[in-house]
Structures are given as structure tokens and as C-alpha cells.
Design a protein around this motif. Structure first.
Motif, mmCIF file in Angstrom:
data_model
loop_
_atom_site.group_PDB
_atom_site.id
_atom_site.type_symbol
_atom_site.label_atom_id
_atom_site.label_comp_id
_atom_site.label_asym_id
_atom_site.label_seq_id
_atom_site.Cartn_x
_atom_site.Cartn_y
_atom_site.Cartn_z
ATOM 1 N N GLU A 132 0.843 -1.190 0.000
ATOM 2 C CA GLU A 132 0.000 0.000 0.000
ATOM 3 C C GLU A 132 0.881 1.244 0.000
ATOM 4 O OE1 GLU A 132 -2.409 -0.526 3.479
ATOM 5 O OE2 GLU A 132 -4.043 -1.405 2.317
ATOM 6 N N ILE A 133 0.513 2.219 -0.852
ATOM 7 C CA ILE A 133 1.265 3.472 -0.918
ATOM 8 C C ILE A 133 0.303 4.660 -0.900
ATOM 9 C CG2 ILE A 133 3.185 2.428 -2.203
ATOM 10 C CD1 ILE A 133 2.031 3.783 -4.732
ATOM 11 N N GLY A 140 4.601 7.363 -0.910
ATOM 12 C CA GLY A 140 5.156 6.834 0.329
ATOM 13 C C GLY A 140 4.468 5.557 0.767
ATOM 14 N N ARG A 141 5.222 4.698 1.417
ATOM 15 C CA ARG A 141 4.708 3.420 1.899
ATOM 16 C C ARG A 141 3.715 3.651 3.042
ATOM 17 N NH1 ARG A 141 7.204 -1.735 2.782
ATOM 18 N NH2 ARG A 141 5.627 -3.107 3.667
#
Length: 262
Positions: free
Chosen positions: A39-40, A46-47
Motif C-alpha cells: 500500500e502506498i 510513500g509506503r
């Protein structure tokens, strides 16, 4: 029966049929292909990280996994803590015993009801003879055993069936967990010729080597990732379109299937 080291026992107890007691242990018989997505954040890439937090203490401090318990929520919102010790004292016979309630022909089980599959291995030398006896008796008669078992904090129906000399216990959905299709299926007439060709096509395509089939999703995903890292595009495969003339499509399909088998 020997199992590979990674096979972890998920249940230990006894299968009973009549007065016969068969000690077994269950190990998972299947493993799913693991997904590789993360998931970002759409905005900056960004993670996304998920943290265990306590709503009473705020969201700043993450709770260690060892401090996480379970509870049952009451209709009024109250939470009743349930410990592992509580579950061990649960007055449920199927926690440690899978009693065979009866035997039915294997064809009587609708495949839509099947759930997870587990290999049932004999648990100790005393289990060997009744294990072989039940496995061979099921194989000879075509029957399967229907039982109830408490597994992974739920009581489930299960079916005992033989597979290559080994007993498989496969969970079943309860009757009220299977939805009826309703009016999803269309009601339109087909001609005798169309039905004849459809049966010929099925016959021509009979036989398939399942072991030769592979999951191509992982390879396609690798191609997509490789293309995106260099800024190129992966060509999109065209979606199949319904035949304009069903009869013509059937005739061509039957002919193509016959040629492929020659």
C-alpha cells in the motif's frame, strides 16, 4: 505417513467413527500464491504502514503484538475479554474430537460448499491400522465422512475423503452460508444443432493435464514492473468479444479442437 518439515500441525485430536477412535493431527494441504503489492500514498508514493494502537491511550504509541488480546463485542458496545485459557475451557466436544456423523456418496457434496483442505496424519503408532482401514474403505466405496470440528476458533462441518492413500479433511460451509443464485441465469432457448455442437466441443476438449498448468499472473506482473521502471508500456491484450453467430462459432471451435488433437 511422512510430511515435509514446513507442515505445521494446526489441530490435534481424534476422528471417531462408531466405536473406532483414530488419533490424527491436521496440517494445511494447500498454500496460496502470495501477493506482492504494497500500500502506498497516491500523493507522494510513500509506503503506508499499519500500526496497532489502543483507542483509550491515543495513537502515538504502538502496542506490541504480545500485548494484543481478543474480545467479544456485546450489542451495547461493551467488550468481554476472551483468553486462550477461556477457549480451552469452552464446552465444545469438537475441540478435540471430530466425530463422523455419517457417510454419504462423494458426489452428494456440492463443490460450492468446500473450504480449506487439511491432510489428516495418523498421530502415533496406535492410529496406523484404523487410519489405513478408514482410508481404504472410503476409497473402495466412494463414500466420504461428514463430521463437525472446531478449527481456528470456529466450529465447522468437515468432509473426510481419501487422496492418494492419505486422509483429507476439508471444511464445508454451513447450508445457510451458501447463497442461492436466484434469477442470475438467463432463460433463453437453444437449438438442437447448437446443443449437438456444444456436446461435440466438450467431447473434443476432454482431457487436460492439470500439472502442466501454471499461474501466469506473477510473470505478467514482472513484465509490468520492468516496463514501468524504464518508462515503457506493456502492450494490452485484447479482450475476447462474444460471437455474432453462435452456431458458426461452435462449428469453427469443434473443427479447431479436432485439428489440435490430430
Amino acid at each position: 505417513m511422512e510430511t515435509n518439515p514446513p507442515m505445521r500441525t494446526v489441530w490435534r485430536g481424534a476422528v471417531t467413527f462408531g466405536m473406532v477412535v483414530l488419533p490424527v493431527r491436521l496440517v494445511s494441504a494447500t498454500e496460496a500464491h502470495r501477493g506482492r503489492f504494497r500500500e502506498i500514498h497516491h500523493r507522494d508514493g510513500g509506503r503506508i504502514r499499519h500500526k496497532r494502537v489502543c483507542e483509550m491511550e491515543g495513537t502515538a504509541q504502538e502496542i506490541p503484538y504480545g500485548d494484543v488480546g481478543r474480545a467479544v463485542e456485546l450489542p451495547d458496545g461493551r467488550l468481554v475479554p476472551i483468553t486462550d485459557e477461556d477457549l480451552e475451557r469452552l464446552p465444545l466436544p469438537t475441540k478435540h474430537t471430530a466425530e463422523v456423523l455419517g457417510f454419504v456418496p462423494g458426489t452428494d457434496i456440492d463443490p460450492i460448499s468446500y473450504g480449506r483442505a487439511y491432510y489428516a496424519a495418523p498421530d502415533g503408532p496406535a492410529a496406523d491400522r484404523p487410519y489405513v482401514l478408514l482410508t481404504e474403505a472410503l476409497a473402495r466405496t466412494g463414500y466420504v465422512g461428514i463430521c463437525k470440528i472446531a478449527l481456528r476458533q470456529r466450529e465447522r462441518l468437515g468432509v473426510l475423503r481419501p487422496r492418494r492413500g492419505v486422509l483429507v479433511l476439508q471444511t464445508l460451509l454451513w447450508a445457510d452460508e451458501v447463497r442461492e443464485p436466484g434469477d442470475l441465469g438467463p432463460s433463453v432457448p437453444v437449438t438442437d444443432r447448437e446443443m449437438q455442437l456444444a456436446e461435440q466441443l466438450l467431447s473434443a476438449l476432454t482431457g487436460i493435464e492439470m500439472r502442466q498448468l501454471e499461474d501466469e499472473y506473477g510473470h505478467a506482473l514482472e513484465q509490468l514492473v520492468a516496463a514501468k521502471t524504464v518508462g515503457s508500456e506493456v502492450p494490452e491484450l485484447p479482450a475476447p468479444q462474444p460471437a455474432v453467430d453462435l452456431l458458426d462459432a461452435l462449428e469453427q471451435s469443434v473443427e479447431a479442437a479436432r485439428r489440435s488433437r490430430e
